[in-house]
Write a protein that holds these residues in place. Structure first.
Motif, PDB file in Angstrom:
ATOM      1  N   CYS A   1       0.812  -1.219   0.000  1.00 13.15           N
ATOM      2  CA  CYS A   1       0.000   0.000   0.000  1.00 13.15           C
ATOM      3  C   CYS A   1       0.841   1.264   0.000  1.00 13.15           C
ATOM      4  CB  CYS A   1      -0.955  -0.009   1.199  1.00 13.15           C
ATOM      5  SG  CYS A   1      -0.116  -0.079   2.802  1.00 13.15           S
ATOM      6  N   LYS A   2       2.083   1.181  -0.417  1.00 13.37           N
ATOM      7  CA  LYS A   2       2.981   2.341  -0.421  1.00 13.37           C
ATOM      8  C   LYS A   2       2.455   3.428  -1.359  1.00 13.37           C
ATOM      9  CE  LYS A   2       7.158   1.028  -0.340  1.00 13.37           C
ATOM     10  NZ  LYS A   2       8.391   0.411  -0.859  1.00 13.37           N
ATOM     11  N   THR A   3       2.363   4.642  -0.864  1.00 11.02           N
ATOM     12  CA  THR A   3       1.714   5.727  -1.594  1.00 11.02           C
ATOM     13  C   THR A   3       2.390   7.060  -1.275  1.00 11.02           C
ATOM     14  OG1 THR A   3      -0.383   4.521  -1.379  1.00 11.02           O
ATOM     15  CG2 THR A   3      -0.523   6.802  -2.075  1.00 11.02           C
ATOM     16  N   LYS A   4       2.315   8.001  -2.225  1.00 11.38           N
ATOM     17  CA  LYS A   4       2.888   9.330  -2.043  1.00 11.38           C
ATOM     18  C   LYS A   4       1.946  10.206  -1.234  1.00 11.38           C
ATOM     19  CE  LYS A   4       5.651  12.885  -3.106  1.00 11.38           C
ATOM     20  NZ  LYS A   4       7.068  12.980  -2.727  1.00 11.38           N
ATOM     21  N   LEU A   5       2.457  10.796  -0.158  1.00 13.02           N
ATOM     22  CA  LEU A   5       1.715  11.768   0.636  1.00 13.02           C
ATOM     23  C   LEU A   5       2.055  13.161   0.112  1.00 13.02           C
ATOM     24  CD1 LEU A   5      -0.075  12.483   3.077  1.00 13.02           C
ATOM     25  CD2 LEU A   5       1.996  12.480   4.484  1.00 13.02           C
ATOM     26  N   ILE A   6       1.054  13.834  -0.473  1.00 19.50           N
ATOM     27  CA  ILE A   6       1.292  15.148  -1.068  1.00 19.50           C
ATOM     28  C   ILE A   6       1.303  16.240  -0.013  1.00 19.50           C
ATOM     29  CG2 ILE A   6       0.404  16.860  -2.711  1.00 19.50           C
ATOM     30  CD1 ILE A   6      -0.732  14.543  -4.336  1.00 19.50           C
ATOM     31  N   SER A   7       0.361  16.166   0.925  1.00 21.06           N
ATOM     32  CA  SER A   7       0.342  17.151   1.998  1.00 21.06           C
ATOM     33  C   SER A   7      -0.303  16.546   3.226  1.00 21.06           C
ATOM     34  CB  SER A   7      -0.413  18.415   1.572  1.00 21.06           C
ATOM     35  OG  SER A   7      -1.800  18.151   1.397  1.00 21.06           O
ATOM     36  N   GLY A   8       0.038  17.093   4.383  1.00 15.92           N
ATOM     37  CA  GLY A   8      -0.475  16.585   5.641  1.00 15.92           C
ATOM     38  C   GLY A   8       0.566  15.779   6.380  1.00 15.92           C
ATOM     39  N   THR A   9       0.193  15.337   7.572  1.00 14.39           N
ATOM     40  CA  THR A   9       1.116  14.572   8.409  1.00 14.39           C
ATOM     41  C   THR A   9       0.426  13.328   8.949  1.00 14.39           C
ATOM     42  OG1 THR A   9       0.481  15.894  10.348  1.00 14.39           O
ATOM     43  CG2 THR A   9       2.435  16.603   9.114  1.00 14.39           C
ATOM     44  N   VAL A  10       1.228  12.277   9.166  1.00 15.82           N
ATOM     45  CA  VAL A  10       0.701  11.020   9.689  1.00 15.82           C
ATOM     46  C   VAL A  10       1.638  10.475  10.761  1.00 15.82           C
ATOM     47  CG1 VAL A  10      -0.421  10.411   7.507  1.00 15.82           C
ATOM     48  CG2 VAL A  10       1.898   9.571   7.988  1.00 15.82           C
ATOM     49  N   GLU A  11       1.105   9.596  11.570  1.00 14.49           N
ATOM     50  CA  GLU A  11       1.915   8.795  12.476  1.00 14.49           C
ATOM     51  C   GLU A  11       1.979   7.401  11.877  1.00 14.49           C
ATOM     52  OE1 GLU A  11       1.689   6.876  16.970  1.00 14.49           O
ATOM     53  OE2 GLU A  11       0.473   8.630  16.473  1.00 14.49           O
ATOM     54  N   MET A  12       3.159   6.964  11.463  1.00 14.90           N
ATOM     55  CA  MET A  12       3.309   5.690  10.769  1.00 14.90           C
ATOM     56  C   MET A  12       4.140   4.729  11.614  1.00 14.90           C
ATOM     57  SD  MET A  12       4.629   4.880   6.876  1.00 14.90           S
ATOM     58  CE  MET A  12       6.184   5.777   7.085  1.00 14.90           C
ATOM     59  N   ASN A  13       3.566   3.609  11.976  1.00 14.33           N
ATOM     60  CA  ASN A  13       4.272   2.570  12.734  1.00 14.33           C
ATOM     61  C   ASN A  13       4.402   1.335  11.851  1.00 14.33           C
ATOM     62  OD1 ASN A  13       4.461   4.045  15.242  1.00 14.33           O
ATOM     63  ND2 ASN A  13       2.249   3.750  15.447  1.00 14.33           N
ATOM     64  N   HIS A  14       5.453   1.303  11.037  1.00 14.01           N
ATOM     65  CA  HIS A  14       5.638   0.186  10.104  1.00 14.01           C
ATOM     66  C   HIS A  14       6.573  -0.859  10.705  1.00 14.01           C
ATOM     67  CE1 HIS A  14       9.800   1.094   8.749  1.00 14.01           C
ATOM     68  NE2 HIS A  14       9.483   2.339   9.071  1.00 14.01           N
ATOM     69  N   THR A  15       6.650  -1.991  10.039  1.00 14.47           N
ATOM     70  CA  THR A  15       7.520  -3.083  10.499  1.00 14.47           C
ATOM     71  C   THR A  15       8.513  -3.499   9.420  1.00 14.47           C
ATOM     72  OG1 THR A  15       5.745  -4.637   9.911  1.00 14.47           O
ATOM     73  CG2 THR A  15       5.936  -4.000  12.225  1.00 14.47           C
ATOM     74  N   GLY A  16       8.962  -2.540   8.616  1.00 14.97           N
ATOM     75  CA  GLY A  16      10.019  -2.818   7.654  1.00 14.97           C
ATOM     76  C   GLY A  16       9.620  -2.736   6.206  1.00 14.97           C
ATOM     77  N   GLY A  17       8.359  -2.436   5.904  1.00 14.20           N
ATOM     78  CA  GLY A  17       7.903  -2.450   4.519  1.00 14.20           C
ATOM     79  C   GLY A  17       8.210  -1.198   3.729  1.00 14.20           C
ATOM     80  N   ILE A  18       8.974  -0.283   4.300  1.00 14.58           N
ATOM     81  CA  ILE A  18       9.313   0.954   3.608  1.00 14.58           C
ATOM     82  C   ILE A  18      10.704   1.392   4.046  1.00 14.58           C
ATOM     83  CG2 ILE A  18       8.232   2.412   5.386  1.00 14.58           C
ATOM     84  CD1 ILE A  18       7.344   4.284   3.092  1.00 14.58           C
ATOM     85  N   ARG A  19      11.486   1.894   3.087  1.00 13.43           N
ATOM     86  CA  ARG A  19      12.852   2.325   3.410  1.00 13.43           C
ATOM     87  C   ARG A  19      12.849   3.749   3.969  1.00 13.43           C
ATOM     88  NH1 ARG A  19      12.950   0.512  -1.925  1.00 13.43           N
ATOM     89  NH2 ARG A  19      14.012  -1.468  -2.305  1.00 13.43           N
ATOM     90  N   LYS A  20      13.926   4.078   4.679  1.00 10.29           N
ATOM     91  CA  LYS A  20      14.039   5.430   5.236  1.00 10.29           C
ATOM     92  C   LYS A  20      14.067   6.463   4.124  1.00 10.29           C
ATOM     93  CE  LYS A  20      16.780   8.383   8.293  1.00 10.29           C
ATOM     94  NZ  LYS A  20      16.733   9.520   7.347  1.00 10.29           N
ATOM     95  N   ARG A  21      14.777   6.172   3.040  1.00 14.81           N
ATOM     96  CA  ARG A  21      14.866   7.155   1.963  1.00 14.81           C
ATOM     97  C   ARG A  21      13.515   7.363   1.285  1.00 14.81           C
ATOM     98  NH1 ARG A  21      17.539   2.796  -0.805  1.00 14.81           N
ATOM     99  NH2 ARG A  21      16.543   2.247  -2.782  1.00 14.81           N
ATOM    100  N   GLU A  22      12.678   6.320   1.284  1.00 14.19           N
ATOM    101  CA  GLU A  22      11.339   6.478   0.725  1.00 14.19           C
ATOM    102  C   GLU A  22      10.476   7.351   1.627  1.00 14.19           C
ATOM    103  OE1 GLU A  22      10.675   2.376  -1.798  1.00 14.19           O
ATOM    104  OE2 GLU A  22      10.518   2.270   0.397  1.00 14.19           O
ATOM    105  N   ILE A  23      10.645   7.183   2.935  1.00 12.78           N
ATOM    106  CA  ILE A  23       9.935   8.047   3.876  1.00 12.78           C
ATOM    107  C   ILE A  23      10.379   9.498   3.677  1.00 12.78           C
ATOM    108  CG2 ILE A  23       9.571   8.564   6.314  1.00 12.78           C
ATOM    109  CD1 ILE A  23       9.979   5.589   6.895  1.00 12.78           C
ATOM    110  N   ASP A  24      11.694   9.692   3.481  1.00 10.33           N
ATOM    111  CA  ASP A  24      12.222  11.034   3.243  1.00 10.33           C
ATOM    112  C   ASP A  24      11.665  11.636   1.956  1.00 10.33           C
ATOM    113  OD1 ASP A  24      13.699  10.773   5.556  1.00 10.33           O
ATOM    114  OD2 ASP A  24      15.553  10.202   4.516  1.00 10.33           O
ATOM    115  N   GLN A  25      11.282  10.778   1.002  1.00 14.29           N
ATOM    116  CA  GLN A  25      10.714  11.238  -0.269  1.00 14.29           C
ATOM    117  C   GLN A  25       9.207  11.482  -0.184  1.00 14.29           C
ATOM    118  OE1 GLN A  25      11.881   8.068  -2.886  1.00 14.29           O
ATOM    119  NE2 GLN A  25      14.052   8.657  -2.886  1.00 14.29           N
TER     120      GLN A  25
END
Length: 376
Positions: free
Chosen positions: A334-358
């Motif tokens: 379910c990886k998706t681009k967040l255009i605006s806004g903020t979330v609290e995300m508690n993942h267990t490894g399904g996304i890389r740090k650089r992807e979060i930074d993007q």
């Protein structure tokens, strides 16, 4: 005389910097099952634990689709890894893999991930592997790894299939039962198909049948993988038979099947009463329910998500389809681009740090802390 410098050691695959695999081979296993063999694009060793999975990022229909598959190869052979995929009727990903992916092609991948693994032990253990259909893949990875490492575990491997022609890895499993190996294999088929002289078990796996195959099954550590109905039936008859369920382990194997069920709305049973009342608003209109406003830009869908609920759950409750599989931030589907806004995300490894930074998020484990605009 000058000696040649020692070759530099091959580094391990690092999920934070490595994400590209090259398809090296495609092999037919049955009439509707293929194995795809991969190697890292840059020289490195793919370290994983038997039973873990990888998430592929595939270009299908002009979009990037994520889907997770268990690694079927031996963890003791890190230069290559393989996945074994059954063609699912109407399944966009499995059909794309079967019809399109060929040696030399490159794909992106995330992983390895997953907790369905037997771990390491210095002492021999007694296992009972129970698989149905393509659920054979993680148990095959465990079996291959144990054999490659010469680990002296006592394994009974029971595989259920529709017919003998549908048995995945049949010849290899039978070959691994040779002299000096502590592996026993039993195939259970619902029907014999075209194999008139079938000598294996016929019907569906049951407690009495299991007692014939492995009379000491109560002493074993059980690992189960297969379609939902298969795992439900196995769990039910083991519990009914008095098995110690602290030694029972199971894993959902078919992420594509799970995603299809979720898209059809069959996996929303655990939504809260609050979520069940959420309704989607017409495009461009704010929803009336309390909570944060969530907008999907590509589809024009707008709905409300309570602050204590994952975006994917709220979307499902609003009858909006969101591809998802693991529902706990593990697979990356379910990886998706967040255009605006903020979330609290508690993942267990399904996304890389650089992807979060993007600006990417996982909808299944992201709870809004403001109104959101999401590229979907």
């Amino acid at each position: 005389m000058q000696q040649d410098a020692a070759p530099a050691p091959v580094r391990d695959w690092d999920p934070e910097i490595d994400d590209t695999l090259v398809c090296r081979a495609v092999r037919d296993e049955t009439h509707d099952v293929k194995t795809f063999v991969f190697a890292p694009k840059r020289p490195c060793l793919f370290r994983f634990k038997p039973g873990q999975f990888i998430t592929l990022e595939l270009p299908i229909g002009g979009e990037t689709v994520q889907r997770s598959y268990t690694v079927s190869s031996s963890a003791a052979r890190p230069h290559r890894l393989s996945i074994t995929v059954k063609r699912v009727p109407g399944g966009p990903v499995s059909n794309w893999l079967h019809d399109t992916l060929k040696p030399g092609d490159t794909i992106r991948a995330v992983g390895p991930l997953g907790e369905f693994t037997p771990g390491e032990s210095e002492k021999p253990r007694k296992f009972l592997f129970l698989s149905g259909g393509s659920g054979v893949t993680p148990l095959m990875s465990m079996t291959r790894t144990f054999d490659d490492l010469g680990e002296d575990h006592d394994i009974v491997f029971v595989h259920a299939a529709r017919t003998p022609a549908d048995i995945v890895f049949r010849r290899e499993l039978d070959a691994l039962t040779g002299p000096g190996r502590r592996l026993r294999v039993a195939h259970v088929c619902e029907g014999i198909g075209t194999e008139a002289h079938w000598a294996g078990f016929t019907g569906r796996l049951s407690l009495p049948m299991l007692g014939l195959i492995a009379p000491d099954f109560m002493e074993r550590e059980v690992y189960v993988c297969g379609p939902g109905p298969f795992m439900k039936a196995v769990r039910s008859f083991l519990e009914g038979g008095g098995f110690d369920m602290s030694r029972y382990h199971q894993e959902s194997f078919n992420f594509e099947e799970m995603a299809a069920e979720l898209a059809a709305g069959h996996a929303a049973e655990d939504l809260s009463a609050q979520a069940a009342a959420i309704q989607a608003a017409p495009a461009g209109e704010a929803p009336a329910s309390a909570g944060f406003r969530i907008e999907f830009t590509k589809t024009g869908k707008v709905f409300t998500c309570p602050p204590d609920m994952a975006v994917a759950d709220a979307a499902s409750a609003a009858d909006i389809r969101v591809p998802t599989s693991c529902s706990r931030g593990l697979c990356g589907t379910c990886k998706t681009k967040l255009i605006s806004g903020t979330v609290e995300m508690n993942h267990t490894g399904g996304i890389r740090k650089r992807e979060i930074d993007q600006g990417l998020i996982l909808l299944c484990c992201s709870r809004p802390t403001s109104d959101l605009v999401i590229e979907r």
